[in-house]
Design a protein around this motif. Structure first.
Motif, PDB file in Angstrom:
ATOM      1  N   SER A  26       0.796  -1.234   0.000  1.00 37.63           N
ATOM      2  CA  SER A  26       0.000   0.000   0.000  1.00 37.63           C
ATOM      3  C   SER A  26       0.823   1.277   0.000  1.00 37.63           C
ATOM      4  O   SER A  26       0.348   2.322  -0.411  1.00 37.63           O
ATOM      5  CB  SER A  26      -0.934   0.028   1.213  1.00 37.63           C
ATOM      6  OG  SER A  26      -0.185   0.297   2.395  1.00 37.63           O
ATOM      7  N   THR A  50      -3.140   6.362   6.171  1.00 34.61           N
ATOM      8  CA  THR A  50      -3.751   7.347   5.273  1.00 34.61           C
ATOM      9  C   THR A  50      -5.260   7.429   5.480  1.00 34.61           C
ATOM     10  O   THR A  50      -5.937   8.172   4.769  1.00 34.61           O
ATOM     11  CB  THR A  50      -3.479   6.956   3.813  1.00 34.61           C
ATOM     12  OG1 THR A  50      -3.990   5.635   3.594  1.00 34.61           O
ATOM     13  CG2 THR A  50      -1.997   6.989   3.494  1.00 34.61           C
ATOM     14  N   GLU A  52      -7.252   5.178   4.718  1.00 37.14           N
ATOM     15  CA  GLU A  52      -7.901   4.303   3.756  1.00 37.14           C
ATOM     16  C   GLU A  52      -8.173   2.974   4.453  1.00 37.14           C
ATOM     17  O   GLU A  52      -7.491   2.617   5.414  1.00 37.14           O
ATOM     18  CB  GLU A  52      -7.010   4.075   2.542  1.00 37.14           C
ATOM     19  CG  GLU A  52      -6.820   5.315   1.703  1.00 37.14           C
ATOM     20  CD  GLU A  52      -5.871   5.074   0.559  1.00 37.14           C
ATOM     21  OE1 GLU A  52      -6.247   5.396  -0.576  1.00 37.14           O
ATOM     22  OE2 GLU A  52      -4.770   4.553   0.804  1.00 37.14           O
ATOM     23  N   ARG A  75     -10.101  -1.411  -1.689  1.00 34.75           N
ATOM     24  CA  ARG A  75      -9.499  -0.265  -1.004  1.00 34.75           C
ATOM     25  C   ARG A  75     -10.490   0.891  -1.042  1.00 34.75           C
ATOM     26  O   ARG A  75     -10.884   1.359  -2.107  1.00 34.75           O
ATOM     27  CB  ARG A  75      -8.187   0.147  -1.668  1.00 34.75           C
ATOM     28  CG  ARG A  75      -7.478   1.277  -0.923  1.00 34.75           C
ATOM     29  CD  ARG A  75      -6.074   1.506  -1.445  1.00 34.75           C
ATOM     30  NE  ARG A  75      -6.065   1.833  -2.850  1.00 34.75           N
ATOM     31  CZ  ARG A  75      -5.748   3.033  -3.353  1.00 34.75           C
ATOM     32  NH1 ARG A  75      -5.400   4.015  -2.560  1.00 34.75           N
ATOM     33  NH2 ARG A  75      -5.759   3.228  -4.647  1.00 34.75           N
ATOM     34  N   SER A  77     -11.548   4.822   0.136  1.00 26.85           N
ATOM     35  CA  SER A  77     -11.000   6.116   0.531  1.00 26.85           C
ATOM     36  C   SER A  77     -11.498   6.462   1.935  1.00 26.85           C
ATOM     37  O   SER A  77     -12.433   5.833   2.445  1.00 26.85           O
ATOM     38  CB  SER A  77     -11.452   7.199  -0.448  1.00 26.85           C
ATOM     39  OG  SER A  77     -12.810   7.541  -0.206  1.00 26.85           O
ATOM     40  N   PRO A  78     -10.918   7.494   2.567  1.00 29.29           N
ATOM     41  CA  PRO A  78     -11.413   7.910   3.885  1.00 29.29           C
ATOM     42  C   PRO A  78     -12.891   8.330   3.871  1.00 29.29           C
ATOM     43  O   PRO A  78     -13.547   8.334   4.898  1.00 29.29           O
ATOM     44  CB  PRO A  78     -10.525   9.099   4.247  1.00 29.29           C
ATOM     45  CG  PRO A  78      -9.266   8.876   3.472  1.00 29.29           C
ATOM     46  CD  PRO A  78      -9.705   8.229   2.185  1.00 29.29           C
ATOM     47  N   ARG A  83     -11.893   2.801  -4.189  1.00 26.97           N
ATOM     48  CA  ARG A  83     -10.801   3.290  -5.048  1.00 26.97           C
ATOM     49  C   ARG A  83     -10.306   2.244  -6.019  1.00 26.97           C
ATOM     50  O   ARG A  83     -10.083   2.520  -7.180  1.00 26.97           O
ATOM     51  CB  ARG A  83      -9.640   3.787  -4.199  1.00 26.97           C
ATOM     52  CG  ARG A  83      -9.943   5.100  -3.545  1.00 26.97           C
ATOM     53  CD  ARG A  83      -8.674   5.849  -3.258  1.00 26.97           C
ATOM     54  NE  ARG A  83      -9.012   7.204  -2.843  1.00 26.97           N
ATOM     55  CZ  ARG A  83      -8.355   7.861  -1.933  1.00 26.97           C
ATOM     56  NH1 ARG A  83      -7.321   7.318  -1.319  1.00 26.97           N
ATOM     57  NH2 ARG A  83      -8.714   9.087  -1.617  1.00 26.97           N
TER      58      ARG A  83
END
Length: 172
Positions: A26, A50, A52, A75, A77-78, A83
């Protein structure tokens, strides 16, 4: 650096090993593997530094595809946007799987909160495999949403329903 996985049951150890590999790939500086309970079953997710989130679908969905559910890493995103998708394994015929993987970006971009707007995936000649990929991705997102809705990234770390979430394993 990595938690001791030797004492884990074999299915959990395999899952843990996949998370370790994904964490290394990652590029994040740190990661924490969290566990939550859903109807008596442990569900895992990797929270990267991050913010994520990485989910492995085999921990959430067990059926789909022609010969069985594919195992993928998702994966987020916040903000909950999907993603990317990484195929880890599939019991389906390799030629069909490769065709579906080329088209699987059609599942990316959706937000975990948009439950009523989950995309389908259609690949001529690989209909069952494509449907299994979509069912696996969408089913994983729907199941994780139950937990995700009550998550908060507070100053004290990850909080769920006002309670700090314990870390199962840390990756540094």
């Amino acid at each position: 650096v990595f938690a001791q996985a030797a004492d884990l049951p074999l299915p959990t150890k395999k899952l843990y090993d996949q998370y370790v590999r994904l964490f290394k790939d990652s590029g994040a500086k740190r990661g924490r593997l969290h566990v939550w309970q859903d109807n008596g079953k442990n569900r895992y997710f990797l929270l990267l530094s991050t913010r994520e989130i990485i989910l492995i679908t085999s921990d959430y969905v067990e059926d789909g595809g022609f010969r069985g559910a594919p195992t993928m890493a998702l994966r987020l995103s916040p903000h909950g946007d999907l993603r990317d998708i990484k195929l880890l394994d599939s019991p389906d015929t390799k030629s069909y799987v490769l065709r579906v993987v080329r088209e699987s970006s059609g599942l990316e971009g959706q937000n975990i909160r948009n439950r009523s707007d989950r995309p389908a995936l259609a690949v001529t000649g690989a209909t069952f495999t494509a449907a299994g990929f979509a069912k696996t991705v969408n089913g994983t997102l729907d199941l994780f949403l139950k937990f995700y809705e009550d998550m908060d990234f507070g100053a004290k770390g990850l909080v769920h329903k006002g309670t700090p979430l314990p870390v199962a394993y840390s990756f540094d």
